[in-house]
Design a protein around this motif. Structure first.
Motif, PDB file in Angstrom:
ATOM      1  N   THR B 580     -13.348 -22.674  27.515  1.00  0.00           N
ATOM      2  CA  THR B 580     -13.310 -22.083  28.838  1.00  0.00           C
ATOM      3  C   THR B 580     -14.688 -21.542  29.210  1.00  0.00           C
ATOM      4  N   GLU B 581     -14.948 -21.443  30.490  1.00  0.00           N
ATOM      5  CA  GLU B 581     -16.239 -20.925  30.942  1.00  0.00           C
ATOM      6  C   GLU B 581     -16.013 -20.000  32.117  1.00  0.00           C
ATOM      7  N   LYS B 582     -16.857 -18.970  32.211  1.00  0.00           N
ATOM      8  CA  LYS B 582     -16.770 -18.089  33.365  1.00  0.00           C
ATOM      9  C   LYS B 582     -18.184 -17.628  33.656  1.00  0.00           C
ATOM     10  N   GLY B 583     -18.726 -18.014  34.778  1.00  0.00           N
ATOM     11  CA  GLY B 583     -20.109 -17.699  35.075  1.00  0.00           C
ATOM     12  C   GLY B 583     -20.998 -18.276  34.001  1.00  0.00           C
ATOM     13  N   ASN B 584     -21.851 -17.450  33.453  1.00  0.00           N
ATOM     14  CA  ASN B 584     -22.725 -17.919  32.385  1.00  0.00           C
ATOM     15  C   ASN B 584     -22.114 -17.709  31.002  1.00  0.00           C
ATOM     16  N   CYS B 627     -18.465 -17.388  21.244  1.00  0.00           N
ATOM     17  CA  CYS B 627     -18.589 -17.009  22.643  1.00  0.00           C
ATOM     18  C   CYS B 627     -20.087 -17.013  22.933  1.00  0.00           C
ATOM     19  N   TRP B 628     -20.492 -17.467  24.101  1.00  0.00           N
ATOM     20  CA  TRP B 628     -21.930 -17.470  24.370  1.00  0.00           C
ATOM     21  C   TRP B 628     -22.240 -17.008  25.776  1.00  0.00           C
ATOM     22  N   LEU B 705     -14.718  -9.307  26.629  1.00  0.00           N
ATOM     23  CA  LEU B 705     -15.507  -8.102  26.914  1.00  0.00           C
ATOM     24  C   LEU B 705     -16.659  -8.361  27.888  1.00  0.00           C
ATOM     25  N   LYS B 706     -17.334  -9.478  27.674  1.00  0.00           N
ATOM     26  CA  LYS B 706     -18.473  -9.903  28.503  1.00  0.00           C
ATOM     27  C   LYS B 706     -19.440  -8.771  28.848  1.00  0.00           C
ATOM     28  N   GLU B 707     -19.441  -8.331  30.123  1.00  0.00           N
ATOM     29  CA  GLU B 707     -20.453  -7.384  30.602  1.00  0.00           C
ATOM     30  C   GLU B 707     -20.454  -6.088  29.799  1.00  0.00           C
ATOM     31  N   SER B 752     -28.251  -8.705  35.957  1.00  0.00           N
ATOM     32  CA  SER B 752     -28.393  -9.048  37.371  1.00  0.00           C
ATOM     33  C   SER B 752     -27.896 -10.456  37.656  1.00  0.00           C
ATOM     34  N   GLN B 753     -28.070 -11.387  36.697  1.00  0.00           N
ATOM     35  CA  GLN B 753     -27.606 -12.749  36.995  1.00  0.00           C
ATOM     36  C   GLN B 753     -26.084 -12.771  37.146  1.00  0.00           C
TER      37      GLN B 753
END
Lengths: 383, 757
Positions: B580-584, B627-628, B705-707, B752-753
């Protein structure tokens, strides 16, 4: 790019052989002569005439001799071929060999399971072909065959076999011959004790699970002929071994060594019998030195000091465990015959022997210090 | 004697801490709580009498709730801190069920053997007061063979551990007919320990257990107990794959408690070196004991227990106080020694104990006034368990966490809100990790043949069964799969690792007497036991003489050196599959290959680099989940190649340090890797991978968790007092490369990205 689970499984656990990828139900063929009792349950029966050397009285005598080890009537020789040796609930039997006497015949029945799906039927047929209330004779059956078959009964929610006795010959074979032949595997016992050589069609026990697995895949039972032979031979060997063990325990042997070990086998059941056997072993030529030693110890216990002394002297002259024997003689003189002077002489002679083999002093440190104390005490007594 | 004449009470003592050279970065007060009792449950009068004889006349509300649920055959998970009477939550329904029906049975599962012994004593205290014979016994590796038969047939309550259930009980279930036919309750204590690989195995062991139970016609109720984690119900339901009632409100009485975090002073600001946390811990503990305050000291390793014990005793001598007032208390002490220490603590004969975190697992040492925790114990849950060790029903208590210079400790010391704020950590399991799953399907097929349409837990195992039958481990006949291999699948399988290949460590110091001293799992081998590595075991150092990669043996010799080794791994990572992918951000299957290249010799205590050597070992590989996060090229171009690669190293180090806090795992459970140019994405990429073949869900957790991870990393580096990067924030390498600037710049870009999307 998303691989299916199967290819991931192959990636992780190893690739499949291409020939395994197809699955088909194979017709069973190539079984030895016999008949299907149910679907996938097959029975072979072989009858041997009882050799005339075996007389009925001797047969009864043998059962009686071995009764305290579990022998009884009807004698049923029993051996399983299984899908492995691992035990637990994942190992099952696919061939049961059952041997018993019927009138003038020795009958061997082999019940074969053509597919694990028919295990329940196979088990219930097994109950039918075994004479009721059997007294089993097995080789390592107490640890392996019987627990395994009873586990199978439990898994099929059936009642286990009701037995009236169980003689596991492995234990007696170990007592009688382990020191002489080393490995007590049945094949080794056959070679060195029963003097039997199996035909080349026999297969070694360790490849049997693999052969059965092959059969399940191909349906070709011809590859199992060696397994049927192996199982039949196991039953026959068991039968012969039964008499050999019984006769040996009766002292019916020309080998003093065997008779001595027979005495050992009896000593926790019937000490008189053990003593008789040791005496016999001690008088044969060449005498079994172990037996003389045990007789001497028994005599000492029974307060027959002079008898004990003469046996020990005999051993000493035979160079048997010189140090231990000299110490025993010294003890007899000191405590029983009240002759410290002679006791000292023997103790000192043990010391001399000890010093002849210096490495012994280190290896048997406690024996050595005990001996030094003995000499010291005797010297004080003698003054 | 002076110190003893002017004893300070706890409040006065806590005030003196202000005088310490370091900084108290947090001081929280937990308010007192009154006990709340529930209605006495509908239980057998014999049991009521027995409890009353033991002085238990009332039950707390959470206890009665749990008991009522369990009696109503509802699965229940009880989340309570230490010393809140959780054992009654299961002992009462279990004993009641046996009194009602004497053939009823229960199975207790504790993660370790030591705990089983303690639990046995607790339940026996009750059963001894009851006229009916109720047999309780442990069944583990130490149970003598002659007793085993008796336990199988007659044990009403069988206490065991997951490993024994897996290898000793389930594969021999026909010997346990009495137990499985009448199994009424399964108790799983210390639920929170079943996370990661261990939990993923446990879930499968329970699938097997349930299959066997249903074969014998029983359908037991599960009672689970857990320390505070944020997803107890989810973990419990993941483990037993059934609905579970959750009981969280602890209604046992509590007195006021103060929790402090102490950060020893900075000695070198540029290098970020702080004063020894060991010395600070010893100092605080000795002062407390000298003031007559009962104290428990926690530290992470056995070696530290011994060191702290020595330091505290020296301090006590200096304060002219009896040095024998403090004692060690750790795993490896005999039960008899432990009982004596417990007794002496209760009688006041000793005032302090130094312990490893082994103790946090519900062993009863009574209540103490102060807990001093040396170094963050690795997870918020264990930290709270250790804090919970101090606390009495009347009179207040305190806990002091002394931060070490480890990055995670510094993060918590400077950002205490992450610690005190809502617990973000989750216990994760992945029962369907293919490596683990397949092994248990095998074990289960060994135990009972699988029918074609049968499920395994909530999964459909058909594809795996099909594969295994083609692989000639199973035989398919009459629409069932039969075990068809001459092997015992549970034998060489460890529930504590995902792959079964372990290196055996053999001590050949005395050539004629080789001695097996331990095991290292294969993924850790390149780092820990490469040739010439220094391997620590039981406080002694050994050097690796030879590593036999075919025979999976590692030969070591005892050496006396003042350094340890740290290997550099050349790691390559290839993305095989994107889930799966979400944004970057992305999540997928990756192939990691690694080969150790050089190792550094690092001096103990000072951590100086005192030499290096080359390592010659073959490449090793691992399929796992990762996860990347990609960095967009247009942003990174302005940084320049050099600052980009330095920044990536800095972020990797920060993630390595901080992610375990959020993922509730050990540092070694994840692998962080970065690439200046990922061949597949053609962009700079940072990966967080599960360090277990197949993965146990940590990468999934990071993806969720991401951000949060980036924010936490940013806060950590921003608040670090160093100027150009230090071992605590950007790592040892980062420190030498002035990594702080580039790292912060990259983190800004990452933030910011995402915001721009």
């Amino acid at each position: 790019m998303k691989g299916d689970k199967h290819s991931r499984l192959e990636q992780i656990l190893g690739e499949l052989k291409p020939e395994n990828k197809k699955k088909e139900i194979c017709e069973v063929r190539g079984l030895p002569p016999g008949q299907f009792l149910d679907e996938d349950v097959y029975l072979c029966e072989i009858r041997h005439e009882i050799p005339r050397e075996v007389d009925v009285n001797e047969h009864k005598q043998c059962i009686k001799t071995l009764s305290s080890w579990g022998a009884g009537e009807p004698l049923v020789f029993f051996d399983l071929e299984t899908t492995g040796l691992a035990g637990g609930t994942g190992t099952y039997a696919f061939l049961a060999g059952v041997g018993f006497y019927e009138k003038n015949d020795f009958v061997i029945r082999q019940l074969f399971l053509c597919s694990p799906r028919a295990e329940r039927a196979w088990l219930s047929r097994l109950l039918d072909i075994i004479p009721p209330k059997p007294a089993f004779v097995t080789y390592n059956g107490k640890n392996f065959d019987l627990p395994l078959i009873n586990t199978r009964f439990l898994l099929s929610r059936m009642k286990p076999i009701e037995e009236s006795g169980h003689l596991d010959l492995l234990h007696l074979v170990r007592r009688l011959w382990k020191r002489r032949i080393g490995s007590c595997a049945l094949s080794n016992v056959e070679r060195h004790i029963l003097y039997i050589d199996r035909k080349t069609e026999d297969v070694p026990g360790c490849i049997i699970p693999e052969l059965y697995k092959m059969f399940l895949k191909t349906g070709d039972a011809a590859a199992l002929s060696g397994v049927f032979y192996h199982n039949e031979m196991d039953i026959l060997s068991l039968c012969m071994l039964f008499y050999k063990v019984a006769l040996t325990l009766m002292g019916n042997s020309a080998d003093p060594f065997e008779i001595d070990r027979a005495g050992d086998a009896w000593c926790d059941r019937d000490l008189n019998r053990a003593n008789r056997l040791w005496r016999k072993a001690a008088t044969l030529e060449p005498p079994a030195k172990n037996a003389i030693w045990k007789l001497a110890m028994e005599n000492k216990k029974m307060n027959n000091y002079y008898e004990a002394l003469s046996l020990l002297m005999k051993l000493y002259n035979m160079d048997y465990k010189k140090i231990d024997v000299a110490v025993e003689i010294s003890k007899l003189y000191e405590h029983k015959l009240k002759d410290p002077q002679t006791a000292l002489m023997w103790a000192e002679s043990a010391i001399k022997d000890f010093l002849k083999y210096r490495p012994l002093v280190r290896a048997q440190q406690s024996k050595w210090t005990e001996l030094l104390k003995r000499v010291e005490r005797l010297r004080r007594k003698v003054g | 004697m002076e110190a003893l004449m002017h004893k300070k009470n706890l409040t006065a003592f806590l005030k003196t801490l202000q005088l310490l050279p370091g900084e108290i970065t947090a001081c929280k007060t937990m308010p007192a709580q009154e006990a709340e009792f529930g209605p006495w449950p509908q239980i057998n009068p014999q049991l009521t009498n027995a409890l009353k004889e033991l002085g238990i006349k009332e039950l707390y509300l959470h206890q009665t709730k749990a008991i009522d649920m369990a009696l109503a055959k509802k699965n229940v998970v009880v989340v309570t801190p230490t010393a809140s009477g959780k054992t009654l939550c299961y002992n009462i329904p279990v004993i009641h069920s046996i009194l009602e029906n004497h053939s009823s049975r229960a199975l207790y599962i504790f993660p370790t053997k030591a705990l089983s012994q303690d639990q046995l004593a607790e339940i026996n205290a009750i059963t001894n007061k009851i006229d009916m014979p109720i047999s309780t016994c442990t069944y583990d590796g130490d149970t003598p063979p002659n007793i085993r038969t008796k336990v199988r047939a007659a044990g009403h309550v069988v206490v065991t551990n997951p490993d024994m259930l897996h290898i000793g009980i389930l594969p021999h279930h026909t010997k346990w007919i009495k137990l499985f036919e009448n199994l009424r309750y399964v108790v799983i204590d210390e639920l929170h320990t079943y996370k990661g690989v261990f939990g993923s195995h446990m879930s499968n062991v329970i699938r097997r257990l349930k299959r066997v139970c249903s074969f014998y016609g029983s359908n037991p109720t599960f009672i689970l107990c857990s320390a505070t984690i944020s997803n107890p119900a989810e973990l419990a339901e993941g483990l037993i794959e059934n609905h579970v009632e959750l009981i969280t409100n602890n209604s046992a009485p509590r007195a006021e408690k103060h929790v402090l975090i102490y950060n020893p002073p900075l000695i070198n600001k540029n290098l970020g070196i702080r004063a020894s946390s060991l010395a600070a811990t010893a100092d605080i503990a000795a002062q407390a004991i000298a003031n007559g305050i009962s104290t428990i000291v926690f530290t992470r390793s056995r070696l530290n227990v011994e060191l702290l014990l020595t330091y505290i005793r020296e301090n006590l001598k200096r304060l002219r106080v009896d040095e024998n007032l403090v004692s060690g208390y750790r795993g490896g002490y005999l039960p008899k020694e432990r009982r004596k220490i417990e007794k002496d603590l209760k009688s006041g004969k000793i005032l302090g104990v130094v312990s490893t975190n082994a103790l946090e697992l519900g062993i009863d040492i009574g209540s103490l006034s102060l807990a001093v925790i040396h170094g963050y114990p690795g997870s918020i849950s264990s930290a709270w368990q250790q804090i919970g060790r101090a606390g009495r029903r009347s009179g207040h208590s305190a806990a002091i966490l002394v931060a070490s210079s480890a990055p995670l400790d510094q993060f918590i010391a400077t950002k205490p809100n992450y610690f005190f704020g809502g617990s973000p950590e989750l216990a994760r399991i992945n029962p369907n990790n293919l490596y683990i799953y397949v092994d248990h399907v095998k074990c289960s097929a060994f135990e009972l043949p699988f029918a074609q349409d049968e499920s395994f837990g909530i999964t459909n195992p058909e594809e795996v069964l099909e594969y295994l039958s083609q692989y000639e481990v199973l035989h398919f006949a009459g629409s069932r799969y039969f075990w068809q291999s001459d092997s015992f699948p549970a034998q060489n399988m460890s529930l504590r690792s995902a792959t079964n290949e372990n290196y055996v460590i053999i001590d050949v110091t005395e050539g004629h007497k080789p001695r097996v001293i331990g095991e290292v799992d294969r993924p850790s081998a390149p780092m820990l036991i490469h040739p010439e590595a220094i391997y620590f075991h039981d406080g002694k150092s050994y050097q690796v003489i030879e590593l036999d990669t075919k025979g999976m043996r590692c030969y070591v010799k005892s050496v006396s050196v003042d350094y340890y080794t740290d290997a550099d791994l050349a790691t390559h990572l290839k993305v095989l599959d994107i889930f799966t992918e979400k944004g970057n951000w992305g999540l997928g299957e990756v192939l990691l290959t690694f080969r150790p290249t050089v190792y550094k010799k690092i001096k103990l205590m000072t951590h100086e680099n005192v030499g290096y050597g080359h390592i010659h070992m073959d490449e090793d590989e691992m399929h796992t989940t990762a996860c990347w996060i990609k960095l967009e090229k247009k942003f990174t171009d302005i940084l320049g190649e050099e600052r980009l690669s330095t920044g990536l190293l800095g972020i990797s180090h920060l993630f390595r340090a901080i992610a375990p806090l959020f993922l509730m795992c050990d540092r070694g459970d994840i692998r962080v890797h970065s690439m200046v140019r990922d061949p597949m994405f053609s962009a700079p990429t940072i990966y967080i991978a599960d360090n277990v073949p197949g993965g146990v869900g940590l990468a999934d957790g990071a993806f969720a968790l991401k951000e949060k991870l980036i924010d936490a990393a940013f806060e950590a580096i921003e608040s670090c007092p160093c100027s150009d990067g230090c071992p605590a924030c950007t790592g040892a390498f980062g420190a030498t490369m002035n990594a702080k600037g580039p790292t912060m710049a990259l983190l800004e870009i990452l933030r910011s990205q995402e915001d721009l999307k």
